[in-house]
Design an enzyme around this catalytic site. Structure first.
Site, PDB file in Angstrom:
ATOM      1  N   ASN A  11       0.625  -1.010   0.149  1.00 11.31           N
ATOM      2  CA  ASN A  11      -0.133   0.153  -0.048  1.00 11.31           C
ATOM      3  C   ASN A  11       0.630   1.260   0.067  1.00 11.31           C
ATOM      4  O   ASN A  11       0.303   2.427  -0.280  1.00 11.31           O
ATOM      5  CB  ASN A  11      -0.878  -0.006   1.061  1.00 11.31           C
ATOM      6  CG  ASN A  11      -2.016  -1.159   1.028  1.00 11.31           C
ATOM      7  OD1 ASN A  11      -2.580  -1.208   0.029  1.00 11.31           O
ATOM      8  ND2 ASN A  11      -2.230  -1.851   2.078  1.00 11.31           N
ATOM      9  N   TYR A  23       0.003  10.191   7.365  1.00 11.73           N
ATOM     10  CA  TYR A  23       1.135   9.839   6.551  1.00 11.73           C
ATOM     11  C   TYR A  23       1.816  11.051   5.648  1.00 11.73           C
ATOM     12  O   TYR A  23       2.719  10.840   5.123  1.00 11.73           O
ATOM     13  CB  TYR A  23       0.853   8.726   5.680  1.00 11.73           C
ATOM     14  CG  TYR A  23       0.370   7.293   6.173  1.00 11.73           C
ATOM     15  CD1 TYR A  23       1.350   6.576   6.927  1.00 11.73           C
ATOM     16  CD2 TYR A  23      -0.869   6.875   6.227  1.00 11.73           C
ATOM     17  CE1 TYR A  23       0.956   5.486   7.576  1.00 11.73           C
ATOM     18  CE2 TYR A  23      -1.198   5.853   6.799  1.00 11.73           C
ATOM     19  CZ  TYR A  23      -0.408   4.972   7.678  1.00 11.73           C
ATOM     20  OH  TYR A  23      -0.657   4.011   8.195  1.00 11.73           O
ATOM     21  N   ASN A  73      10.458  -0.266   5.260  1.00 12.91           N
ATOM     22  CA  ASN A  73       9.207  -0.215   5.834  1.00 12.91           C
ATOM     23  C   ASN A  73       8.433  -1.206   5.389  1.00 12.91           C
ATOM     24  O   ASN A  73       7.758  -1.144   4.302  1.00 12.91           O
ATOM     25  CB  ASN A  73       8.613   1.416   5.128  1.00 12.91           C
ATOM     26  CG  ASN A  73       7.532   1.560   5.937  1.00 12.91           C
ATOM     27  OD1 ASN A  73       6.604   0.949   6.381  1.00 12.91           O
ATOM     28  ND2 ASN A  73       6.866   2.964   5.721  1.00 12.91           N
ATOM     29  N   HIS A  99       8.922   3.466   9.938  1.00 12.03           N
ATOM     30  CA  HIS A  99       7.683   3.647   9.885  1.00 12.03           C
ATOM     31  C   HIS A  99       7.366   5.206   9.881  1.00 12.03           C
ATOM     32  O   HIS A  99       7.992   5.982  10.760  1.00 12.03           O
ATOM     33  CB  HIS A  99       6.897   3.222  10.971  1.00 12.03           C
ATOM     34  CG  HIS A  99       7.008   1.783  10.960  1.00 12.03           C
ATOM     35  ND1 HIS A  99       6.521   0.574  10.285  1.00 12.03           N
ATOM     36  CD2 HIS A  99       7.687   0.636  11.865  1.00 12.03           C
ATOM     37  CE1 HIS A  99       6.821  -0.471  10.660  1.00 12.03           C
ATOM     38  NE2 HIS A  99       7.632  -0.571  11.695  1.00 12.03           N
ATOM     39  N   SER A 101       4.627   6.598  10.526  1.00 11.15           N
ATOM     40  CA  SER A 101       3.664   7.008  11.778  1.00 11.15           C
ATOM     41  C   SER A 101       4.351   6.530  12.873  1.00 11.15           C
ATOM     42  O   SER A 101       5.369   5.574  12.775  1.00 11.15           O
ATOM     43  CB  SER A 101       2.563   6.600  11.492  1.00 11.15           C
ATOM     44  OG  SER A 101       2.424   4.942  11.378  1.00 11.15           O
TER      45      SER A 101
HETATM   46  O1  CA2 Z   1       3.782   4.415   9.307  1.00  5.79           O
HETATM   47  C1  CA2 Z   1       4.023   3.413   8.518  1.00  5.79           C
HETATM   48  O2  CA2 Z   1       5.089   3.838   7.855  1.00  5.79           O
HETATM   49  C2  CA2 Z   1       3.411   2.123   8.659  1.00  5.79           C
HETATM   50  O3  CA2 Z   1       4.504   1.125   8.070  1.00  5.79           O
HETATM   51  C3  CA2 Z   1       2.398   2.032   7.373  1.00  5.79           C
HETATM   52  C4  CA2 Z   1       1.615   0.881   7.228  1.00  5.79           C
HETATM   53  C5  CA2 Z   1       0.999   0.353   8.708  1.00  5.79           C
HETATM   54  O4  CA2 Z   1       0.302  -1.013   8.497  1.00  5.79           O
HETATM   55  C6  CA2 Z   1       2.103   0.626   9.654  1.00  5.79           C
HETATM   56  O5  CA2 Z   1       1.364   0.190  10.676  1.00  5.79           O
HETATM   57  C7  CA2 Z   1       2.905   1.700   9.788  1.00  5.79           C
HETATM   58  C8  CA2 Z   1       0.467   0.950   6.409  1.00  5.79           C
HETATM   59  C9  CA2 Z   1       0.470   1.571   5.185  1.00  5.79           C
HETATM   60  C10 CA2 Z   1      -0.840   1.674   4.394  1.00  5.79           C
HETATM   61  O6  CA2 Z   1      -0.630   2.450   3.259  1.00  5.79           O
HETATM   62  C11 CA2 Z   1      -0.839   3.752   3.099  1.00  5.79           C
HETATM   63  C12 CA2 Z   1      -0.110   4.354   2.096  1.00  5.79           C
HETATM   64  C13 CA2 Z   1      -0.501   5.609   1.976  1.00  5.79           C
HETATM   65  C14 CA2 Z   1      -1.330   6.303   2.619  1.00  5.79           C
HETATM   66  C15 CA2 Z   1      -1.949   5.620   3.639  1.00  5.79           C
HETATM   67  C16 CA2 Z   1      -1.913   4.227   3.982  1.00  5.79           C
END
Ligand code: CA2
Length: 149
Positions: A11, A23, A73, A99, A101
């Site tokens: 994603n 994000y 990541n 990460h 976040s």
């Molecule tokens: O904060 C991060 O970088 C994460 O790895 C992002 C993951 C989440 O499952 C982790 O807990 C923290 C999720 C990424 C979802 O993809 C998105 C991409 C763009 C905008 C929103 C979500």
């Protein structure tokens, strides 16, 4: 000079286009440019995949080269993937888990990282700028590893 691998999980190709309150508005292409800028002369292999097996294959590539270091990541695979954990265990160099976040501030499903068990260091909560910080930090870890060897 051996390359730095920056590997992004499921994603993250949507970065900047969804949930900007968590994000930010920076796209993955902009993150890639940031990493290349921060890496200077060191080549960067920057990849994203929505497939667990492809992430495992990228880690294998980094092992076989060998790459100087890995910034990963793993996104949701952070919490679920023993396959990614097992692959990372085979990499002898520094690994930074990154990460965007602060996963520890979020819901409980985001608290137990499997990847942290093998990461040299973890960066979370700095936003997309965390990638630039990770590239700078891994250079220091690579230098230390070379001095030790
Ligand atoms: O904060 C991060 O970088 C994460 O790895 C992002 C993951 C989440 O499952 C982790 O807990 C923290 C999720 C990424 C979802 O993809 C998105 C991409 C763009 C905008 C929103 C979500």
């Amino acid at each position: 000079m051996s390359p730095l691998y920056v590997i992004n999980g499921p994603n993250l190709n949507r970065l900047g286009k969804r949930e900007p309150e968590i994000y930010g508005y920076t796209t993955l292409a902009e993150v890639e440019a940031m990493c290349r800028g921060a890496a200077g002369a060191r080549p960067v292999v920057f990849q994203q995949s929505n497939f667990e097996g492809e992430i495992v294959n990228l880690v294998h590539q980094a092992i076989d080269l060998p790459a100087a270091g890995i910034i990963i990541n793993p996104a949701a695979l952070t919490f679920t993937s023993i396959a990614v954990l097992d692959a990372l265990k085979m990499f002898p160099g520094p690994i930074i888990e990154l990460h965007i976040s602060n996963i520890h501030k979020r819901e409980a499903i985001y608290h137990n990282s499997l990847v942290s068990k093998v990461a040299t260091a973890v960066i979370a909560g700095l936003g997309p700028e965390g990638y630039g910080v990770a590239v700078q930090a891994i250079e220091g870890l690579i230098r230390k590893a070379v001095i030790k060897a």
